[in-house]
Write a protein that holds these residues in place. Structure first.
Motif, mmCIF file in Angstrom:
data_model
loop_
_atom_site.group_PDB
_atom_site.id
_atom_site.type_symbol
_atom_site.label_atom_id
_atom_site.label_comp_id
_atom_site.label_asym_id
_atom_site.label_seq_id
_atom_site.Cartn_x
_atom_site.Cartn_y
_atom_site.Cartn_z
ATOM 1 N N ALA A 60 0.805 -1.110 -0.001
ATOM 2 C CA ALA A 60 -0.157 0.025 -0.096
ATOM 3 C C ALA A 60 0.908 1.320 -0.032
ATOM 4 C CB ALA A 60 -1.158 -0.029 1.245
ATOM 5 N N ASN A 61 1.937 1.085 0.839
ATOM 6 C CA ASN A 61 2.813 2.465 0.745
ATOM 7 C C ASN A 61 3.474 2.677 -0.529
ATOM 8 O OD1 ASN A 61 2.184 3.208 3.426
ATOM 9 N ND2 ASN A 61 3.887 1.886 4.122
ATOM 10 N N GLU A 62 3.967 1.521 -1.051
ATOM 11 C CA GLU A 62 4.536 1.676 -2.507
ATOM 12 C C GLU A 62 3.704 2.209 -3.404
ATOM 13 O OE1 GLU A 62 6.138 -2.223 -3.301
ATOM 14 O OE2 GLU A 62 7.570 -2.212 -1.798
ATOM 15 N N SER A 63 2.375 1.636 -3.385
ATOM 16 C CA SER A 63 1.324 2.028 -4.459
ATOM 17 C C SER A 63 1.039 3.716 -4.202
ATOM 18 C CB SER A 63 -0.230 1.332 -4.030
ATOM 19 O OG SER A 63 0.151 0.067 -4.320
ATOM 20 N N VAL A 64 1.009 4.010 -3.118
ATOM 21 C CA VAL A 64 0.994 5.613 -2.918
ATOM 22 C C VAL A 64 2.340 6.150 -3.452
ATOM 23 C CG1 VAL A 64 1.064 7.459 -1.097
ATOM 24 C CG2 VAL A 64 -0.478 5.521 -0.762
ATOM 25 N N VAL A 65 3.432 5.754 -3.189
ATOM 26 C CA VAL A 65 4.381 6.520 -3.711
ATOM 27 C C VAL A 65 4.510 6.506 -5.473
ATOM 28 C CG1 VAL A 65 7.024 6.244 -4.257
ATOM 29 C CG2 VAL A 65 6.005 5.759 -1.947
ATOM 30 N N GLU A 66 4.129 5.208 -6.005
ATOM 31 C CA GLU A 66 3.659 5.165 -7.124
ATOM 32 C C GLU A 66 2.655 6.272 -7.828
ATOM 33 O OE1 GLU A 66 5.625 3.724 -9.678
ATOM 34 O OE2 GLU A 66 7.032 3.230 -8.057
ATOM 35 N N ALA A 67 1.799 6.579 -7.138
ATOM 36 C CA ALA A 67 0.626 6.993 -7.486
ATOM 37 C C ALA A 67 1.158 8.681 -7.500
ATOM 38 C CB ALA A 67 -0.663 7.206 -6.469
ATOM 39 N N ARG A 68 1.912 9.131 -6.586
ATOM 40 C CA ARG A 68 2.710 10.441 -6.558
ATOM 41 C C ARG A 68 3.236 10.872 -7.760
ATOM 42 N NH1 ARG A 68 3.455 12.050 -0.261
ATOM 43 N NH2 ARG A 68 1.571 11.102 0.210
ATOM 44 N N LYS A 69 3.952 9.934 -8.373
ATOM 45 C CA LYS A 69 4.790 9.818 -9.597
ATOM 46 C C LYS A 69 4.127 9.876 -10.965
ATOM 47 C CE LYS A 69 8.646 6.768 -7.868
ATOM 48 N NZ LYS A 69 9.240 5.523 -8.183
ATOM 49 N N VAL A 70 2.629 9.897 -11.102
ATOM 50 C CA VAL A 70 1.800 9.874 -12.062
ATOM 51 C C VAL A 70 1.661 11.407 -12.435
ATOM 52 C CG1 VAL A 70 -0.643 9.434 -12.858
ATOM 53 C CG2 VAL A 70 0.703 7.838 -11.937
ATOM 54 N N VAL A 71 1.719 11.769 -13.598
ATOM 55 C CA VAL A 71 1.596 13.041 -14.234
ATOM 56 C C VAL A 71 0.110 13.105 -14.520
ATOM 57 C CG1 VAL A 71 1.846 15.026 -15.913
ATOM 58 C CG2 VAL A 71 3.873 13.044 -14.887
ATOM 59 N N TRP A 72 -0.747 13.799 -13.496
ATOM 60 C CA TRP A 72 -2.179 13.799 -13.874
ATOM 61 C C TRP A 72 -2.751 14.878 -14.775
ATOM 62 C CZ3 TRP A 72 -4.687 9.689 -11.842
ATOM 63 C CH2 TRP A 72 -3.938 8.950 -10.825
ATOM 64 N N PRO A 73 -3.906 14.596 -15.591
ATOM 65 C CA PRO A 73 -3.936 15.665 -16.561
ATOM 66 C C PRO A 73 -4.578 17.120 -15.937
ATOM 67 C CG PRO A 73 -5.560 14.014 -16.656
ATOM 68 C CD PRO A 73 -4.532 13.374 -15.648
ATOM 69 N N THR A 74 -4.364 18.049 -16.768
ATOM 70 C CA THR A 74 -5.061 19.150 -16.251
ATOM 71 C C THR A 74 -6.639 19.258 -16.368
ATOM 72 O OG1 THR A 74 -4.781 20.420 -18.242
ATOM 73 C CG2 THR A 74 -2.950 20.559 -16.597
ATOM 74 N N ARG A 75 -7.379 19.975 -15.704
ATOM 75 C CA ARG A 75 -8.674 20.238 -15.817
ATOM 76 C C ARG A 75 -9.041 20.402 -17.388
ATOM 77 N NH1 ARG A 75 -13.246 21.263 -12.918
ATOM 78 N NH2 ARG A 75 -14.665 22.681 -14.250
ATOM 79 N N LYS A 76 -8.161 21.299 -18.004
ATOM 80 C CA LYS A 76 -8.514 21.572 -19.544
ATOM 81 C C LYS A 76 -8.307 20.220 -20.200
ATOM 82 C CE LYS A 76 -6.711 24.520 -23.461
ATOM 83 N NZ LYS A 76 -5.877 25.320 -23.760
#
Length: 117
Positions: A60-76
């Motif tokens: 679970a901790n590794e998953s959180v770390v990986e999720a923080r590495k994701v470049v999420w799309p902007t609202r636009k």
């Protein structure tokens, strides 16, 4: 063997929390919900002490770390992508409607000669 006992204890504590919800049916809803939450919390604490629990929490901790590495799309970007998907769905619906009506006309009117009244 100790891990199996701890895990079994965690399941019993979880069941006790749920049972507490029903046993406290005469009490206020907040107390009933707190009984369930306490059972879940204590069960999680006991399960955390098992080898499987340690592996799960590490995962679970590794998953959180990986999720923080994701470049999420902007609202636009999200709105543009949603608009494209919506437009594609409308175009496909229109295409399928026209295809259906064309096949209906060809089969019923031309091939079979069944005129709709």
């Amino acid at each position: 063997m100790a891990d199996k006992i701890k895990f079994s204890l965690a399941l019993v504590l979880l069941a006790a929390g749920v049972a507490g919800f029903y046993l406290l049916s005469e009490q206020a809803m907040i107390l009933r919900v707190l009984a369930v939450l306490a059972g879940v919390a204590v069960a999680a604490a006991v399960a955390w002490k098992t080898a499987q629990g340690q592996r799960f929490f590490a995962f679970a901790n590794e998953s959180v770390v990986e999720a923080r590495k994701v470049v999420w799309p902007t609202r636009k970007e999200t709105m543009q992508t949603t608009a494209m998907v919506f437009a594609f769905v409308v175009v496909m619906a229109l295409f399928l409607y026209l295809t259906d009506k064309s096949l209906e006309w060809v089969l019923y009117d031309l091939v079979l000669g069944w005129k709709k009244s």
